[in-house]
Design a protein around this motif. Structure first.
Motif, PDB file in Angstrom:
ATOM      1  N   ILE A 346       0.862  -1.181   0.000  1.00 39.26           N
ATOM      2  CA  ILE A 346       0.000   0.000   0.000  1.00 39.26           C
ATOM      3  C   ILE A 346       0.895   1.226   0.000  1.00 39.26           C
ATOM      4  O   ILE A 346       1.992   1.217   0.563  1.00 39.26           O
ATOM      5  N   VAL A 347       0.434   2.289  -0.664  1.00 36.01           N
ATOM      6  CA  VAL A 347       1.279   3.476  -0.852  1.00 36.01           C
ATOM      7  C   VAL A 347       0.473   4.743  -0.608  1.00 36.01           C
ATOM      8  O   VAL A 347      -0.747   4.771  -0.776  1.00 36.01           O
ATOM      9  N   LYS A 348       1.191   5.787  -0.218  1.00 37.01           N
ATOM     10  CA  LYS A 348       0.563   7.090   0.035  1.00 37.01           C
ATOM     11  C   LYS A 348       1.492   8.178  -0.483  1.00 37.01           C
ATOM     12  O   LYS A 348       2.718   8.068  -0.376  1.00 37.01           O
ATOM     13  N   GLY A 349       0.916   9.252  -1.029  1.00 41.38           N
ATOM     14  CA  GLY A 349       1.719  10.366  -1.504  1.00 41.38           C
ATOM     15  C   GLY A 349       0.878  11.377  -2.255  1.00 41.38           C
ATOM     16  O   GLY A 349      -0.322  11.169  -2.491  1.00 41.38           O
ATOM     17  N   PRO A 350       1.487  12.484  -2.692  1.00 39.69           N
ATOM     18  CA  PRO A 350       0.745  13.537  -3.400  1.00 39.69           C
ATOM     19  C   PRO A 350       0.304  13.143  -4.798  1.00 39.69           C
ATOM     20  O   PRO A 350      -0.442  13.883  -5.435  1.00 39.69           O
ATOM     21  N   ASN A 351       0.756  11.987  -5.266  1.00 36.79           N
ATOM     22  CA  ASN A 351       0.400  11.507  -6.601  1.00 36.79           C
ATOM     23  C   ASN A 351      -0.811  10.581  -6.615  1.00 36.79           C
ATOM     24  O   ASN A 351      -1.267  10.167  -7.687  1.00 36.79           O
ATOM     25  N   ILE A 352      -1.340  10.250  -5.446  1.00 31.92           N
ATOM     26  CA  ILE A 352      -2.427   9.254  -5.369  1.00 31.92           C
ATOM     27  C   ILE A 352      -3.762   9.865  -5.789  1.00 31.92           C
ATOM     28  O   ILE A 352      -4.124  10.972  -5.383  1.00 31.92           O
ATOM     29  N   PHE A 353      -4.514   9.119  -6.568  1.00 31.95           N
ATOM     30  CA  PHE A 353      -5.740   9.610  -7.195  1.00 31.95           C
ATOM     31  C   PHE A 353      -6.796  10.029  -6.176  1.00 31.95           C
ATOM     32  O   PHE A 353      -6.738   9.667  -4.997  1.00 31.95           O
TER      33      PHE A 353
END
Length: 489
Positions: A346-353
């Motif tokens: 699982i990932v998190k960041g400013p690029n996530i939709f």
């Protein structure tokens, strides 16, 4: 900085450098491209209010490129469509998103099927000829509010209806800033794009990133024939190619004496990279720097990268996360796992939709507390690198044992007779699932079902032995070129 600001700065800074190749061979400079974008934006501004949803479609990607840039300047919501994927899919997306406008500059692709879809959705069809009567205006001030400015990028799901991921301009620009940290390009580079702008990886990592960095971009719109593509790249002095491992592997297998000495960097993505594929292409083109990339449409799309020095050595490795991205590897209960343990990434960041278009249930399953649940099973080594085991929903559970198809595929692909292989599960009343294998032999080489079984029994554990083997001519793939497990029978 906003997405349009970054593009505008590049248009001004790179001035007379080549920017975009017209299908007739003429190349627009950055100044010329900027004028074309401004001219079209001026014509569209009186018709298309800020925040409108605009689908873009034409026969040649070049004819979509300038409208997309103009619509970014106008701060609209953009839905890129792919002509090569057929009218039925385009009509399906139009009916799903109900855009205010369908803009097709030449109008060549407007079929009765699309006209009917637009009428049903209340979508107005625009072409260049239908807007010629409007007087030119100044480009409006770009709004700082990204809430109404986004792309709807449709994922290439193998079954069911396509899903439209909403990616804001901020999502895409954040991903571009991350790409800059590992994949440097300049106005000396020439990028070839051989896939549709409807793919997030193409839109973000090739088209917009290339323009922001001042590179020249040429679209290759012909059917894929390895030798013709090799010839085109060599004669046009292409320096950068982004594609799938399967496509580049076909180029490496071609016996034509194209050395591609001007090709400096190749980014591979969208599929698992098998060891023998990495070795073959790096041996055929030893001067090229190969990058292995991992991502998803919902991440705008880049998540991790593997640098060239590790390309042929770290099999199954997708590298390390991009700078702005946080990751976790979790078990089925959501608990973090230790180094070396396999779980869902699982990932998190400013690029996530933001969400899927009008699909709250699908969104809530994929996006939880800002974390994107990738559905990919990975482990993290002591060195911090991530290794992919396969898709969570591809896993076969046979008599209580978890079996990752990739592990079986890797073993079979070591045999020089086998060109491609796919492993998939089917329902079985006694054991839960059966293991099925389809193999594609190299041309002119014979391999029998019994040979495949022998390889498996020699190199795999008993619980990984196949129940059924088929020798086939080809592996079915979806419109993005990815293998389709669940439709194989």
């Amino acid at each position: 900085m906003q997405l349009w600001d970054a593009l505008e700065n590049s248009f001004e800074e790179n001035g007379d450098y080549p920017a975009l190749t017209h299908p007739n061979g003429k190349c627009l400079s950055y100044h010329e491209l900027f004028r074309e974008v401004r001219r079209l934006a001026n014509k569209l501004h009186p018709i298309i209010p800020i925040g409108s949803r605009v689908a873009v479609l034409d026969v040649h990607p070049f004819d979509e490129a300038i409208p997309i840039l103009s619509l970014i300047a106008l701060n609209t919501a953009i839905i890129p469509l792919a002509y090569k994927y057929g009218g039925q899919r385009c009509a399906q997306i139009i009916q799903h998103t109900k855009p205010h406008f369908l803009f097709s500059p030449t109008g060549e692709c407007i079929t009765p099927e699309l006209i009917e879809a637009c009428e049903s959705a209340g979508t107005l069809i625009l072409t260049l000829s239908s807007i010629e009567s409007f007087p030119p205006l100044q480009i409006p001030e770009v709004s700082k509010d990204n809430n109404q400015a986004f792309f709807v990028m449709y994922t290439s799901g193998s079954t069911g209806k396509p899903k439209g991921a909403i990616l804001t301009y901020h999502n895409i620009l954040a991903n571009i800033e991350d790409i800059k940290t590992y994949f440097e390009i300049s106005n000396d580079d020439h990028i070839i794009i051989n896939r549709s702008l409807s793919h997030a990886s193409v839109m973000t990592g090739e088209f917009l990133y290339g323009l922001i960095c001042g590179a020249r971009i040429t679209f290759y719109n012909e059917a894929f024939i390895p030798r013709r593509l090799l010839s085109f790249m060599e004669s046009n002095h292409i320096t950068i190619l982004c594609t799938t491992p399967t496509i580049f592997y076909q180029l490496a297998l071609d016996k034509a004496e194209y050395r591609m000495l001007q090709l400096k960097k190749v980014a591979l993505m969208g599929e698992y990279l098998h060891k023998q594929v990495a070795l073959k292409i790096s041996q055929r083109f030893p001067h090229i720097k190969f990058y292995m990339l991992y991502g998803q449409t919902e991440a705008s799309p880049r998540i991790t990268y593997l640098a060239p020095q590790y390309f042929a050595d770290k099999e199954g490795c997708i590298g390390k996360p991009l700078p702005s991205i946080s990751i976790q590897i979790i078990d089925e209960r959501g608990n973090p796992l230790s180094t070396g343990e396999t779980g869902e990434l699982i990932v998190k960041g400013p690029n996530i939709f933001v969400s899927y278009w009008e699909a709250p249930e699908l969104t809530s399953a994929k996006l939880k507390d800002g974390w994107l649940y990738t559905g990919d099973m990975v482990s993290q080594g002591e060195d911090g690198f991530l290794y992919i085991a396969g898709r969570k929903d591809d896993m076969i559970i046979r008599a209580g044992m978890n079996i990752y198809p990739k592990e079986i595929e890797d073993v079979l692909l070591e045999d020089e007779r086998i060109k491609e292989v796919i492993v998939f599960g089917t329902t079985d009343l006694q054991y839960g699932q059966k293991i099925n294998i389809s193999v594609v032999p190299f041309g002119g080489i014979e391999i029998r079902e019994v040979d495949v079984v022998y390889i498996c029994r020699k190199k795999l554990a008993p619980y990984q032995y196949p129940d059924k083997v088929n020798v086939v001519n080809e592996i079915p793939r979806n419109m993005a070129g990815k293998t389709i497990r669940k439709q194989i029978v």
